[in-house]
Design an enzyme around this catalytic site. Sequence first.
Site, PDB file in Angstrom:
ATOM      1  N   ASP A  69      44.191  43.252  34.617  1.00  0.00           N
ATOM      2  CA  ASP A  69      44.636  42.921  35.974  1.00  0.00           C
ATOM      3  C   ASP A  69      44.461  44.122  36.894  1.00  0.00           C
ATOM      4  O   ASP A  69      44.649  45.263  36.477  1.00  0.00           O
ATOM      5  CB  ASP A  69      46.109  42.501  35.935  1.00  0.00           C
ATOM      6  CG  ASP A  69      46.569  41.870  37.228  1.00  0.00           C
ATOM      7  OD1 ASP A  69      45.708  41.376  37.997  1.00  0.00           O
ATOM      8  OD2 ASP A  69      47.790  41.863  37.482  1.00  0.00           O
ATOM      9  N   ASN A  73      41.746  30.628  37.667  1.00  0.00           N
ATOM     10  CA  ASN A  73      40.859  31.437  38.500  1.00  0.00           C
ATOM     11  C   ASN A  73      39.840  30.617  39.281  1.00  0.00           C
ATOM     12  O   ASN A  73      39.243  31.132  40.240  1.00  0.00           O
ATOM     13  CB  ASN A  73      40.129  32.483  37.660  1.00  0.00           C
ATOM     14  CG  ASN A  73      41.013  33.633  37.235  1.00  0.00           C
ATOM     15  OD1 ASN A  73      40.707  34.342  36.274  1.00  0.00           O
ATOM     16  ND2 ASN A  73      42.130  33.851  37.933  1.00  0.00           N
TER      17      ASN A  73
END
Length: 243
Positions: A22, A70
């Site tokens: 991340d 996503n």
Amino acid sequence: MEALQTQSGSPVPPLHVAIIMDGNGRWAKSRGLPRTAGHRRGAEAVREAVKAAADLGVSYLTLFGFSSENWKRPQGEVSDLMGLLRIYLRSEIKELHASGVRLCVVGERQQFAPDIVRLIEDAEKKTAANTKFTLVLALNYGGRQELVRAARRFAEDVAAGRCDPAELDEQAFAGKLFTAGIPDPDLLIRTSGEKRISNFLLWQSAYAEMVFLDVLWPDFSRTDLEAAMQEYQRRERRYGTVG
């Protein structure tokens, strides 16, 4: 409790490390760069992490490369990510294979473009016999979706008369997951300072030690992996028993 040690006296490394990568976007934003620059630098960090994990004695490394959520990102960013995935599958597999790395991909791959699916299948086939190290890429993966899929597959087996509902136990259920045959992670790392697992390996991480690092993924280095592993080795894993 002291950390387990090898015969040489060094602490035993985790068998399986999983990482939520991340911070690519924040890394790019902090430098006034487009998000794609963060993803490209993040791809370099992947290469470094794979080498470091293998050097440090880890046997399995799972990387959360692209979640099922996503797809909701801007289309341009998704297209760039798909382009980077194509580049990785075309350019890295030869080196991974030469290094004895087996590649496995977990997730709903059929949602990808046909050429990406072929690249994944070719890479898995080419590296299938390698035993030195296993790299698992979680692509179009979601933990809840995986659990629903596993339950559906077992229900289909029951409906077809292939098994009895009474046969369902933890081992049988785990065999229906994407990760069947892969040991559960011992250590789960998340970069960027966020402290959540974001629908990643929900079943498999039941007893994983979790380490949250403030470093953004593009800056992740061997030193960060070593620090997380040292934190893991300082912990006592009781699995529900009394220490």
